[in-house]
Design a protein around this motif. Structure first.
Motif, PDB file in Angstrom:
ATOM      1  N   ASP A 198       0.835  -1.196   0.000  1.00  0.00           N
ATOM      2  CA  ASP A 198       0.000   0.000   0.000  1.00  0.00           C
ATOM      3  C   ASP A 198       0.867   1.242   0.000  1.00  0.00           C
ATOM      4  N   SER A 199       0.239   2.389   0.125  1.00  0.00           N
ATOM      5  CA  SER A 199       0.990   3.645   0.060  1.00  0.00           C
ATOM      6  C   SER A 199       1.994   3.771   1.200  1.00  0.00           C
ATOM      7  N   MET A 202       5.017   1.751   0.155  1.00  0.00           N
ATOM      8  CA  MET A 202       5.721   2.490  -0.897  1.00  0.00           C
ATOM      9  C   MET A 202       6.484   3.669  -0.300  1.00  0.00           C
ATOM     10  N   GLY A 203       5.866   4.334   0.683  1.00  0.00           N
ATOM     11  CA  GLY A 203       6.509   5.490   1.302  1.00  0.00           C
ATOM     12  C   GLY A 203       7.736   5.126   2.092  1.00  0.00           C
ATOM     13  N   THR A 325      -5.142  10.301  -4.606  1.00  0.00           N
ATOM     14  CA  THR A 325      -3.926  10.630  -3.860  1.00  0.00           C
ATOM     15  C   THR A 325      -2.676  10.450  -4.722  1.00  0.00           C
ATOM     16  N   TYR A 327      -1.748   7.399  -5.911  1.00  0.00           N
ATOM     17  CA  TYR A 327      -1.254   6.033  -5.741  1.00  0.00           C
ATOM     18  C   TYR A 327      -1.700   5.161  -6.911  1.00  0.00           C
TER      19      TYR A 327
END
Length: 376
Positions: A198-199, A202-203, A325, A327
Protein backbone atom coordinates in the motif's frame (compact mmCIF):
# COMPACT_ATOMS: atom_id res chain seq x y z
CA UNK A 1 2.40 -24.20 -19.16
CA UNK A 2 5.38 -25.52 -17.30
CA UNK A 3 7.81 -27.85 -19.00
CA UNK A 4 8.27 -29.93 -15.86
CA UNK A 5 5.58 -29.82 -13.20
CA UNK A 6 7.72 -31.79 -10.73
CA UNK A 7 10.29 -29.04 -10.20
CA UNK A 8 9.82 -25.62 -8.66
CA UNK A 9 11.30 -22.49 -10.21
CA UNK A 10 13.38 -19.81 -8.56
CA UNK A 11 14.55 -16.44 -9.89
CA UNK A 12 17.58 -14.94 -8.15
CA UNK A 13 18.28 -11.28 -8.89
CA UNK A 14 21.75 -9.98 -8.00
CA UNK A 15 22.46 -6.27 -7.81
CA UNK A 16 25.71 -4.62 -8.87
CA UNK A 17 26.64 -3.67 -5.31
CA UNK A 18 26.32 -7.32 -4.24
CA UNK A 19 28.18 -8.78 -7.20
CA UNK A 20 31.15 -6.40 -7.07
CA UNK A 21 33.77 -5.43 -4.52
CA UNK A 22 34.16 -1.96 -3.07
CA UNK A 23 36.42 -1.23 -6.04
CA UNK A 24 33.58 -2.17 -8.44
CA UNK A 25 35.39 -5.27 -9.71
CA UNK A 26 33.83 -8.73 -9.90
CA UNK A 27 33.73 -10.52 -6.54
CA UNK A 28 34.79 -14.00 -7.66
CA UNK A 29 34.50 -15.45 -4.16
CA UNK A 30 30.87 -14.37 -4.07
CA UNK A 31 30.24 -15.99 -7.45
CA UNK A 32 31.74 -19.28 -6.27
CA UNK A 33 29.52 -19.26 -3.18
CA UNK A 34 26.52 -18.41 -5.37
CA UNK A 35 27.23 -21.37 -7.64
CA UNK A 36 27.51 -23.65 -4.61
CA UNK A 37 24.15 -22.48 -3.28
CA UNK A 38 22.51 -22.86 -6.68
CA UNK A 39 23.67 -26.47 -6.97
CA UNK A 40 22.29 -27.15 -3.48
CA UNK A 41 18.96 -25.61 -4.44
CA UNK A 42 18.84 -27.61 -7.67
CA UNK A 43 19.45 -30.78 -5.67
CA UNK A 44 16.36 -29.87 -3.62
CA UNK A 45 14.20 -29.89 -6.76
CA UNK A 46 14.39 -26.27 -7.92
CA UNK A 47 15.27 -24.90 -11.35
CA UNK A 48 17.10 -21.57 -11.15
CA UNK A 49 17.29 -18.47 -13.34
CA UNK A 50 19.73 -15.71 -12.40
CA UNK A 51 19.09 -12.08 -13.30
CA UNK A 52 22.38 -10.26 -13.02
CA UNK A 53 23.65 -6.71 -13.04
CA UNK A 54 27.21 -5.33 -13.25
CA UNK A 55 28.01 -5.55 -16.99
CA UNK A 56 28.95 -1.88 -17.05
CA UNK A 57 30.98 -2.14 -13.84
CA UNK A 58 32.85 -5.14 -15.24
CA UNK A 59 33.56 -3.30 -18.46
CA UNK A 60 34.94 -0.27 -16.66
CA UNK A 61 37.15 -2.57 -14.61
CA UNK A 62 38.51 -4.29 -17.74
CA UNK A 63 39.15 -0.92 -19.38
CA UNK A 64 40.87 0.53 -16.33
CA UNK A 65 38.30 3.32 -15.97
CA UNK A 66 37.79 4.21 -12.31
CA UNK A 67 35.01 6.79 -12.63
CA UNK A 68 31.67 5.80 -14.14
CA UNK A 69 30.98 7.87 -17.30
CA UNK A 70 27.71 9.75 -17.68
CA UNK A 71 27.32 9.70 -21.46
CA UNK A 72 25.35 6.89 -23.12
CA UNK A 73 27.94 5.82 -25.77
CA UNK A 74 30.60 5.26 -23.08
CA UNK A 75 28.20 3.31 -20.85
CA UNK A 76 27.05 1.13 -23.73
CA UNK A 77 30.61 0.50 -24.87
CA UNK A 78 31.59 -0.46 -21.31
CA UNK A 79 28.62 -2.84 -21.18
CA UNK A 80 29.82 -4.45 -24.41
CA UNK A 81 33.22 -5.14 -22.87
CA UNK A 82 31.81 -6.09 -19.48
CA UNK A 83 29.17 -8.51 -20.68
CA UNK A 84 31.86 -10.83 -22.03
CA UNK A 85 33.81 -10.70 -18.78
CA UNK A 86 30.66 -11.20 -16.71
CA UNK A 87 29.41 -14.22 -18.66
CA UNK A 88 32.87 -15.79 -18.50
CA UNK A 89 32.99 -15.28 -14.73
CA UNK A 90 29.63 -17.00 -14.28
CA UNK A 91 30.64 -19.91 -16.52
CA UNK A 92 33.86 -20.47 -14.57
CA UNK A 93 32.10 -20.26 -11.20
CA UNK A 94 29.53 -22.92 -12.17
CA UNK A 95 31.97 -25.20 -14.02
CA UNK A 96 33.17 -27.10 -10.90
CA UNK A 97 29.56 -28.16 -10.28
CA UNK A 98 29.11 -29.36 -13.86
CA UNK A 99 26.39 -26.76 -14.42
CA UNK A 100 26.03 -25.15 -17.84
CA UNK A 101 25.09 -21.48 -17.94
CA UNK A 102 23.71 -19.42 -20.83
CA UNK A 103 23.42 -15.71 -21.58
CA UNK A 104 20.00 -14.15 -22.24
CA UNK A 105 19.99 -10.41 -23.04
CA UNK A 106 16.67 -8.56 -23.10
CA UNK A 107 15.34 -5.05 -23.67
CA UNK A 108 11.85 -3.64 -23.43
CA UNK A 109 11.69 -3.89 -27.21
CA UNK A 110 11.81 -7.67 -26.74
CA UNK A 111 8.97 -7.67 -24.24
CA UNK A 112 6.76 -4.80 -25.44
CA UNK A 113 6.05 -6.91 -28.52
CA UNK A 114 3.74 -9.76 -27.56
CA UNK A 115 5.26 -12.24 -30.03
CA UNK A 116 8.82 -11.54 -28.86
CA UNK A 117 7.63 -11.85 -25.26
CA UNK A 118 6.33 -15.34 -25.93
CA UNK A 119 9.52 -16.34 -27.74
CA UNK A 120 11.55 -15.23 -24.70
CA UNK A 121 9.30 -17.31 -22.47
CA UNK A 122 9.68 -20.40 -24.65
CA UNK A 123 13.48 -19.99 -24.76
CA UNK A 124 13.75 -19.82 -20.98
CA UNK A 125 11.49 -22.85 -20.58
CA UNK A 126 13.65 -24.86 -22.96
CA UNK A 127 16.87 -23.87 -21.20
CA UNK A 128 15.43 -25.06 -17.90
CA UNK A 129 14.31 -28.30 -19.52
CA UNK A 130 17.95 -28.83 -20.53
CA UNK A 131 19.06 -28.20 -16.89
CA UNK A 132 20.83 -24.98 -17.89
CA UNK A 133 21.06 -22.01 -15.52
CA UNK A 134 20.15 -18.97 -17.66
CA UNK A 135 22.03 -15.76 -16.80
CA UNK A 136 19.69 -12.92 -17.77
CA UNK A 137 20.70 -9.28 -18.11
CA UNK A 138 19.46 -6.17 -19.83
CA UNK A 139 21.11 -5.61 -23.17
CA UNK A 140 22.80 -2.37 -22.13
CA UNK A 141 24.81 -2.23 -25.36
CA UNK A 142 21.74 -1.33 -27.42
CA UNK A 143 19.29 -0.07 -24.79
CA UNK A 144 18.30 3.58 -24.80
CA UNK A 145 15.95 5.40 -22.45
CA UNK A 146 12.86 4.56 -24.48
CA UNK A 147 13.47 0.79 -24.53
CA UNK A 148 15.48 0.04 -21.40
CA UNK A 149 14.08 -1.47 -18.21
CA UNK A 150 16.18 0.97 -16.20
CA UNK A 151 16.64 -1.46 -13.35
CA UNK A 152 17.01 -5.21 -13.12
CA UNK A 153 14.36 -5.50 -10.40
CA UNK A 154 11.73 -4.92 -13.08
CA UNK A 155 13.53 -7.28 -15.44
CA UNK A 156 13.68 -9.97 -12.75
CA UNK A 157 9.96 -9.66 -12.03
CA UNK A 158 9.25 -10.03 -15.74
CA UNK A 159 11.41 -13.15 -15.90
CA UNK A 160 9.66 -14.58 -12.83
CA UNK A 161 6.34 -14.14 -14.58
CA UNK A 162 7.70 -15.52 -17.84
CA UNK A 163 8.72 -18.82 -16.25
CA UNK A 164 5.84 -18.92 -13.73
CA UNK A 165 8.30 -18.90 -10.84
CA UNK A 166 7.46 -20.20 -7.40
CA UNK A 167 9.74 -17.67 -5.69
CA UNK A 168 11.92 -14.68 -6.50
CA UNK A 169 14.84 -13.67 -4.27
CA UNK A 170 16.53 -10.29 -4.62
CA UNK A 171 20.07 -10.30 -3.25
CA UNK A 172 20.77 -6.74 -2.18
CA UNK A 173 23.20 -4.78 -0.04
CA UNK A 174 20.51 -4.27 2.64
CA UNK A 175 18.79 -6.71 5.00
CA UNK A 176 15.35 -6.02 3.53
CA UNK A 177 12.66 -3.38 3.67
CA UNK A 178 12.67 -1.15 6.76
CA UNK A 179 9.92 1.03 8.15
CA UNK A 180 12.15 3.98 7.24
CA UNK A 181 15.63 4.56 5.89
CA UNK A 182 17.84 3.06 8.65
CA UNK A 183 20.72 5.31 7.60
CA UNK A 184 18.63 8.35 8.51
CA UNK A 185 16.30 6.98 11.19
CA UNK A 186 17.89 4.90 14.01
CA UNK A 187 14.43 3.72 15.11
CA UNK A 188 13.71 2.07 11.75
CA UNK A 189 12.91 -1.63 12.02
CA UNK A 190 13.01 -4.48 9.51
CA UNK A 191 9.67 -5.50 8.03
CA UNK A 192 9.96 -9.30 7.90
CA UNK A 193 6.59 -9.87 6.24
CA UNK A 194 4.54 -7.72 3.84
CA UNK A 195 1.13 -8.90 2.67
CA UNK A 196 -0.03 -5.80 0.82
CA UNK A 197 1.92 -3.11 -1.00
CA UNK A 198 0.00 0.00 0.00
CA UNK A 199 0.99 3.65 0.06
CA UNK A 200 2.62 3.24 3.49
CA UNK A 201 4.89 0.47 2.21
CA UNK A 202 5.72 2.49 -0.90
CA UNK A 203 6.51 5.49 1.30
CA UNK A 204 8.93 3.49 3.45
CA UNK A 205 10.96 2.51 0.38
CA UNK A 206 12.63 5.89 -0.05
CA UNK A 207 14.78 6.47 -3.12
CA UNK A 208 18.24 5.28 -2.11
CA UNK A 209 20.43 4.08 -4.98
CA UNK A 210 23.88 2.54 -4.61
CA UNK A 211 26.84 4.08 -6.41
CA UNK A 212 27.27 1.13 -8.78
CA UNK A 213 23.63 0.29 -9.54
CA UNK A 214 20.62 1.90 -11.19
CA UNK A 215 17.83 0.65 -8.95
CA UNK A 216 16.69 1.38 -5.42
CA UNK A 217 14.24 0.05 -2.88
CA UNK A 218 11.31 1.66 -4.71
CA UNK A 219 11.95 -0.45 -7.83
CA UNK A 220 11.95 -3.59 -5.69
CA UNK A 221 8.61 -2.64 -4.14
CA UNK A 222 7.08 -2.02 -7.56
CA UNK A 223 8.29 -5.43 -8.67
CA UNK A 224 6.80 -7.01 -5.53
CA UNK A 225 3.47 -5.33 -6.20
CA UNK A 226 3.12 -7.10 -9.54
CA UNK A 227 4.44 -10.42 -8.24
CA UNK A 228 1.98 -10.43 -5.35
CA UNK A 229 -0.84 -9.96 -7.85
CA UNK A 230 0.62 -12.81 -9.93
CA UNK A 231 0.81 -15.12 -6.93
CA UNK A 232 4.62 -15.21 -6.79
CA UNK A 233 6.24 -14.53 -3.39
CA UNK A 234 9.33 -12.33 -3.33
CA UNK A 235 12.14 -11.91 -0.82
CA UNK A 236 14.58 -9.03 -0.37
CA UNK A 237 17.67 -10.17 1.52
CA UNK A 238 21.26 -9.27 2.27
CA UNK A 239 23.11 -11.03 -0.55
CA UNK A 240 26.19 -11.80 1.53
CA UNK A 241 24.23 -13.50 4.28
CA UNK A 242 25.58 -17.09 4.54
CA UNK A 243 23.33 -19.71 2.88
CA UNK A 244 20.82 -16.99 2.00
CA UNK A 245 19.38 -18.66 -1.11
CA UNK A 246 19.24 -22.14 0.40
CA UNK A 247 17.55 -20.83 3.54
CA UNK A 248 15.06 -18.85 1.45
CA UNK A 249 13.82 -21.87 -0.52
CA UNK A 250 13.54 -23.83 2.73
CA UNK A 251 11.18 -21.21 4.13
CA UNK A 252 13.48 -19.65 6.70
CA UNK A 253 13.32 -15.92 7.43
CA UNK A 254 16.19 -14.22 5.61
CA UNK A 255 14.93 -10.69 5.04
CA UNK A 256 11.61 -9.24 3.92
CA UNK A 257 9.06 -11.67 2.50
CA UNK A 258 6.33 -10.28 0.26
CA UNK A 259 3.57 -12.83 0.68
CA UNK A 260 1.61 -13.92 -2.38
CA UNK A 261 -2.04 -14.93 -1.96
CA UNK A 262 -2.92 -18.60 -2.17
CA UNK A 263 -5.42 -17.67 -4.82
CA UNK A 264 -3.83 -14.99 -7.00
CA UNK A 265 -5.85 -12.63 -9.16
CA UNK A 266 -6.85 -13.97 -12.54
CA UNK A 267 -3.85 -12.46 -14.30
CA UNK A 268 -3.32 -13.98 -17.71
CA UNK A 269 0.09 -13.94 -19.45
CA UNK A 270 -1.29 -11.06 -21.51
CA UNK A 271 -2.00 -9.06 -18.36
CA UNK A 272 1.44 -9.79 -16.96
CA UNK A 273 2.90 -8.52 -20.19
CA UNK A 274 0.88 -5.32 -19.77
CA UNK A 275 2.00 -4.96 -16.13
CA UNK A 276 5.73 -5.42 -16.75
CA UNK A 277 6.45 -5.67 -20.45
CA UNK A 278 6.23 -2.01 -21.42
CA UNK A 279 6.68 1.40 -19.83
CA UNK A 280 3.51 3.40 -19.10
CA UNK A 281 3.06 6.34 -21.46
CA UNK A 282 0.87 8.32 -19.09
CA UNK A 283 -1.63 8.06 -16.26
CA UNK A 284 -5.31 8.59 -15.60
CA UNK A 285 -6.71 9.63 -12.23
CA UNK A 286 -9.99 8.06 -11.13
CA UNK A 287 -12.65 9.02 -8.61
CA UNK A 288 -13.89 6.90 -5.71
CA UNK A 289 -16.71 5.40 -7.75
CA UNK A 290 -14.34 4.17 -10.43
CA UNK A 291 -11.98 2.84 -7.75
CA UNK A 292 -14.79 0.77 -6.28
CA UNK A 293 -15.76 -0.51 -9.72
CA UNK A 294 -12.21 -1.61 -10.52
CA UNK A 295 -10.99 -2.93 -7.19
CA UNK A 296 -14.13 -4.25 -5.51
CA UNK A 297 -16.43 -5.11 -8.42
CA UNK A 298 -13.97 -6.32 -11.04
CA UNK A 299 -15.26 -4.02 -13.78
CA UNK A 300 -13.66 -2.15 -16.67
CA UNK A 301 -12.62 1.52 -16.49
CA UNK A 302 -15.14 3.96 -18.00
CA UNK A 303 -14.47 7.53 -19.06
CA UNK A 304 -17.06 8.91 -16.65
CA UNK A 305 -14.91 7.80 -13.69
CA UNK A 306 -11.77 9.64 -14.85
CA UNK A 307 -11.05 13.02 -13.25
CA UNK A 308 -7.60 13.73 -14.68
CA UNK A 309 -5.20 12.79 -17.49
CA UNK A 310 -1.41 13.09 -17.41
CA UNK A 311 1.09 12.55 -20.21
CA UNK A 312 0.57 11.99 -23.91
CA UNK A 313 -0.54 8.54 -25.00
CA UNK A 314 -2.24 6.98 -27.98
CA UNK A 315 -4.62 4.11 -28.68
CA UNK A 316 -3.15 0.81 -27.42
CA UNK A 317 -0.54 2.47 -25.15
CA UNK A 318 0.02 1.29 -21.56
CA UNK A 319 -1.12 3.72 -18.85
CA UNK A 320 -1.15 3.77 -15.05
CA UNK A 321 -4.41 4.21 -13.18
CA UNK A 322 -4.06 6.24 -9.98
CA UNK A 323 -6.46 7.21 -7.23
CA UNK A 324 -7.00 10.80 -6.13
CA UNK A 325 -3.93 10.63 -3.86
CA UNK A 326 -1.70 9.66 -6.82
CA UNK A 327 -1.25 6.03 -5.74
CA UNK A 328 -1.07 3.54 -8.61
CA UNK A 329 -3.91 1.05 -8.20
CA UNK A 330 -3.85 -0.51 -11.68
CA UNK A 331 -2.20 -0.54 -15.09
CA UNK A 332 -3.77 -1.27 -18.44
CA UNK A 333 -3.95 -0.69 -22.17
CA UNK A 334 -5.90 2.39 -23.19
CA UNK A 335 -8.46 2.09 -25.96
CA UNK A 336 -8.36 5.85 -26.66
CA UNK A 337 -5.80 8.65 -26.91
CA UNK A 338 -5.05 11.13 -24.14
CA UNK A 339 -6.26 14.01 -26.37
CA UNK A 340 -9.73 12.51 -26.65
CA UNK A 341 -9.85 11.49 -23.02
CA UNK A 342 -8.98 14.99 -21.81
CA UNK A 343 -12.10 16.29 -23.56
CA UNK A 344 -14.24 13.91 -21.54
CA UNK A 345 -12.88 14.82 -18.10
CA UNK A 346 -15.55 16.42 -15.93
CA UNK A 347 -18.46 15.34 -18.12
CA UNK A 348 -21.19 12.97 -17.01
CA UNK A 349 -22.25 9.98 -19.07
CA UNK A 350 -25.15 11.79 -20.77
CA UNK A 351 -22.87 14.64 -21.90
CA UNK A 352 -20.39 12.15 -23.27
CA UNK A 353 -23.14 10.25 -25.08
CA UNK A 354 -24.56 13.39 -26.72
CA UNK A 355 -21.16 14.70 -27.89
CA UNK A 356 -20.35 13.49 -31.42
CA UNK A 357 -16.61 13.46 -30.68
CA UNK A 358 -16.93 11.66 -27.36
CA UNK A 359 -19.80 9.27 -28.10
CA UNK A 360 -17.33 6.46 -28.68
CA UNK A 361 -16.39 6.65 -24.98
CA UNK A 362 -19.96 5.79 -24.06
CA UNK A 363 -19.84 2.71 -26.27
CA UNK A 364 -16.62 1.17 -24.99
CA UNK A 365 -14.46 1.30 -21.84
CA UNK A 366 -11.26 3.31 -21.71
CA UNK A 367 -9.52 0.19 -20.39
CA UNK A 368 -11.26 -3.16 -20.76
CA UNK A 369 -11.06 -5.52 -17.81
CA UNK A 370 -9.27 -8.11 -19.94
CA UNK A 371 -6.44 -5.62 -20.44
CA UNK A 372 -6.28 -4.24 -16.91
CA UNK A 373 -4.05 -5.36 -14.02
CA UNK A 374 -5.30 -4.31 -10.57
CA UNK A 375 -2.65 -4.14 -7.84
CA UNK A 376 -5.02 -3.76 -4.91
Amino acid sequence: MRVDQRRKRLVVKIGSSTLTTSESSIDYDFLCDLADQVQQVRARGWDVVIVTSAAIACGLEALGITKRPSDMPSLQAAASVGQSALSTAYAKAFEPFDITTSVVLLTRRDTADRTAYLHARDTLHQLLAWSVVPIVNENDTVSVEQIRFGDNDTLAALVACLIEADLMVILSDVDGLYTANPALDPSASLMERVERVDSAVMGSAGDAVSGVGSGGMITKIRAARVLIAAGIPMIIAQGRRPHCIVDAVEGQSVGTLFVAPERPHAITPKKLWIALGDSPRGRVCIDKGAYQALVEEGRSLLAVGIVGVEGSFDYDDIVDVVDETGYVVARGRSSVSSDLLELAVGRDREEIKQNSLLAILDERPVIHRDELVVFE
